[in-house]
Design a protein around this motif. Structure first.
Motif, PDB file in Angstrom:
ATOM      1  N   UNK A   1      -0.823  -1.633  -1.347  1.00 43.56           N
ATOM      2  CA  UNK A   1      -2.403  -0.676  -2.641  1.00 43.56           C
ATOM      3  C   UNK A   1      -2.122   1.014  -0.822  1.00 43.56           C
ATOM      4  N   UNK A   2      -1.091   1.429  -2.119  1.00 43.91           N
ATOM      5  CA  UNK A   2      -1.182   2.863  -1.624  1.00 43.91           C
ATOM      6  C   UNK A   2      -0.983   4.198  -2.815  1.00 43.91           C
ATOM      7  N   UNK A   3      -1.549   4.981  -2.830  1.00 43.61           N
ATOM      8  CA  UNK A   3      -1.315   6.123  -3.445  1.00 43.61           C
ATOM      9  C   UNK A   3       0.425   6.707  -3.575  1.00 43.61           C
TER      10      UNK A   3
ATOM     11  N   UNK B   1       3.674  -7.788  -3.145  1.00 42.63           N
ATOM     12  CA  UNK B   1       3.594  -6.270  -2.103  1.00 42.63           C
ATOM     13  C   UNK B   1       4.774  -6.374  -1.187  1.00 42.63           C
TER      14      UNK B   1
END
Lengths: 213, 464
Positions: free
Chosen positions: B53-55, B321
């Motif tokens: 989960x990351x931008x 992931x």
């Protein structure tokens, strides 16, 4: 069978045509529009939600009931407006920036509509600015943010931060939902609530609107 | 310059019977990448992965690249350590990487350099599948053949082909704008229209473009599509008790009428891992297929964990992931998991017991879920035969749906398949609605126009 029971059943069974004609019949018989909604129609949709939670209904049945509710509301809408009746709440819904998935969002919208909320659907891939503009324009009590991807759920935080920065955070409650989310993540990013299912979202929205009032 | 290609129209199966549908063996194997031959006797892992989960932004881009670099290095080292006889890496682009095609191509270069290194250092036969996101649905109604998103998508294909992709694939979304609504309403006529008319029309056009791109980049093969946005959406909604399982099973079968369009336009396989309709493609077109099942529980649950591997040529984990586990990072852990599954299948083949293992993988799932029941080798032949008996994609979709209903109905009446009251009612309803469909799709198009007409751009499907 009493007319109101028939109306209740028509909504639960998803029979839009019958539900609408029964409302018209009720109105001709002098029924109070507000009472009709509050005492028969919304309880019918609550029953639909219950049947769904008990796995007696699948989504198609739930949507059919939603349609029946919508059809039944048609003859009532002008009367309710004239009587100054307000929707259960105003909700802005959208899938966050970068994400094109909308099935989950649409289910929540359908359930909220059935529960008497007015919905402004911003669609998918919605930028924080678009949410902000919509909040300014429609003054909702709630905004619902949806995401399906782990790499787009971060856009929920970006959106919430942007709403804060725009000085609007105090005026709205923010609900989040989507497959990769959890209650914990929702709290971490500063949302007011998270729900795993569309039916839970309705309960949550009602609770938050009550708190607001 | 492109060579002349005459689109195919499959009218018979590539295999003589269900006995020929077996893991590791396809009638038309595919050579690609660094000495890899898929469908020529062995099953190989296809490892798929994504970011934690990351931008994704200009600021985080170096970190994004570092993740893919780490994944490539670790996955290939693990494969070499386990003496894997071959491997495919799949790079499924995230939307932002398709919207900015240079980003996707940069990751492709990183992964390809690891594959080249692994081949050189350890002699590992390997290949890279690259799957841009179908971003054409960004606008509503989606514009399938023109517009900015469409241009970005094709630039993404071109740049990735130039940057080292060995196999091009996509999970195309033509018809999904109608199917999404139809599915949640269990609207069988609209589902038939989406899967039998809109989706095949889009795929016929789209796969012609992909074939042309491959021709411009020698060595790059035109892989295959997936009904992910259609049948897998149905599978997931059924898994959450939002839709009947029997509907998901019927939609799976009907989606094969759409999938075959890619191969009639020159795709050669391997089909996409999440295309559970793959065995039907293997039966009709003889192409090798990727599948996913129990080893994809990291990405999603399914009722077809074992049976999905019964006829696979690549065995995938769908997506995981890049996060740390006790053993190592998740992509390398799943490389190991997939390789052990493949070892077992390949050992069965080497010892002449492949059919016995295939049958165990089949019967262990077959009648526990309607969705598994339509994936057995026998069901595959039945559905595939129904499809090739027709020539029009709409007729094929309806025939595939009817075949799936027959399989489920028979299974129920013979006491193999146990359906609850609601599921049984839905099966009856689906059967009646399929039987009541008009024979001419144009009649259906007109009937659906008031509710669905505004959802799709007719020019995008050549319907104006």
């Amino acid at each position: 069978m009493a007319l109101s029971q028939r109306l209740f059943d028509a909504i639960v069974d998803g029979n839009a045509q019958l539900a609408k004609s029964l409302v018209e019949e009720e109105l001709r018989a002098g029924a109070d529009p507000m009472a009709l909604v509050a005492e028969t129609m919304i309880p019918a949709m609550d029953q639909v939600g219950k049947l769904f939670q008990e796995e007696e209904f699948f989504v198609p049945e739930l949507l059919l009931s939603g349609r029946a509710m919508k059809a039944a509301m048609e003859p009532l809408r002008p009367l309710l407006a004239a009587a100054g009746a307000k929707p259960a709440g105003v909700v802005i819904a959208g899938t966050v920036k970068g994400d094109l998935h909308d099935i989950g969002k649409n289910l929540v919208i359908s359930m909220l509509e059935g529960a008497g909320f007015k919905i402004i659907d911003l669609g998918t891939d919605v930028s924080p600015q678009k949410f902000i503009d919509a909040i300014r324009e429609h003054q909702p009590q709630i905004i619902c943010l949806s995401a399906l991807l782990t790499v787009t759920m971060t856009a929920m935080k970006t959106t919430i931060d942007a709403v804060k920065e725009a000085g609007l955070r105090h005026s709205v409650k923010i609900l989040v939902g989507g497959a990769p989310l959890s209650e914990r993540y929702a709290m971490e990013i500063g949302a007011d609530g998270y729900s795993e299912t569309a039916t839970e979202a309705v309960e949550l929205a009602r609770r938050l609107v009550r708190l607001e009032k | 310059m492109t060579t002349e290609f005459a689109p195919l129209l499959y009218s018979q199966l590539a295999v003589a019977s269900a006995d020929e549908l077996i893991f590791g063996v396809a009638r038309r194997p595919v050579r690609c990448g660094f000495g890899l031959e898929i469908g020529a006797g062995k099953v190989y892992p296809e490892v798929n992965f994504t970011l934690p989960t990351m931008i994704i932004s200009d600021e985080t881009w170096p970190e994004v690249c570092a993740h893919y670099d780490e994944i490539g290095r670790q996955v290939l080292a693990r494969a070499a350590h386990l003496k894997a006889p071959g491997l495919v890496l799949e790079f499924e682009l995230l939307p932002a990487m398709t919207e900015r095609p240079e980003w996707g191509a940069e990751i492709t270069r990183i992964l390809k350099s690891h594959l080249a290194n692994a081949n050189q250092k350890w002699g590992l036969p390997c290949a890279l599948r690259v799957t841009p996101t179908d971003i054409r649905e960004k606008v509503k109604p989606p514009l399938m053949r023109r517009g900015e998103a469409c241009e970005e998508l094709f630039r993404s294909f071109e740049l990735n082909a130039g940057a080292g992709a060995d196999i091009l694939s996509i999970e195309s979304v033509g018809g999904k704008e109608v199917h999404d609504r139809a599915l949640v309403q269990a609207d069988i006529p609209a589902i038939a229209f989406a899967l039998g008319v809109l989706a095949p029309r889009d795929m016929t056009w789209l796969w012609e473009q992909i074939r042309n791109i491959c021709e411009r980049h020698p060595g790059v093969v035109s892989g295959g599509d997936s009904a992910c946005g259609f049948a897998n959406t149905a599978m997931q909604l059924a898994g959450q008790k939002m839709l009947p399982e029997v509907l998901a099973a019927v939609v799976r079968a009907m989606s094969a009428a759409r999938a075959i369009a890619a191969f009639e336009q020159g795709a050669v396989g391997p089909s996409k891992d999440c295309a559970y309709e793959g065995p039907i493609m293997k039966a009709i077109a003889g192409v090798p297929i990727a599948m996913e099942g129990k080893s994809a529980a990291c990405a999603h649950f399914s009722p077809v964990g074992n049976i999905a591997s019964a006829m696979c040529d690549l065995w995938s984990n769908e997506s995981v992931q890049n996060v740390r586990l006790l053993s190592g990072n998740a992509p390398e852990a799943f490389t190991e998991l997939l390789e052990y599954d493949c070892r077992l299948m390949n050992a069965a083949t080497a010892s002449g017991q492949a059919k016995a293992l295939r049958d165990l993988l089949t019967v262990s799932d077959e009648w526990l879920s309607p969705q598994a029941a339509v994936l057995s080798p026998a069901a595959t032949i039945e559905i595939a035969s129904a499809i090739v008996a027709k020539t029009d994609p709409y007729d094929r979709a309806v025939a595939a749906g009817v075949a799936a209903v027959d399989i489920l109905d028979r299974g129920r009446h013979e006491g193999h398949l146990s359906l609850g009251r609601k599921e049984a009612q839905w099966l009856e309803r689906i059967k009646k609605e399929l039987e009541a469909l008009p024979s001419d799709w144009r009649e259906l198009e007109a009937r659906l126009e008031p509710e669905y007409g505004q959802l799709y751009d007719k020019a995008s499907y050549g319907l104006e």
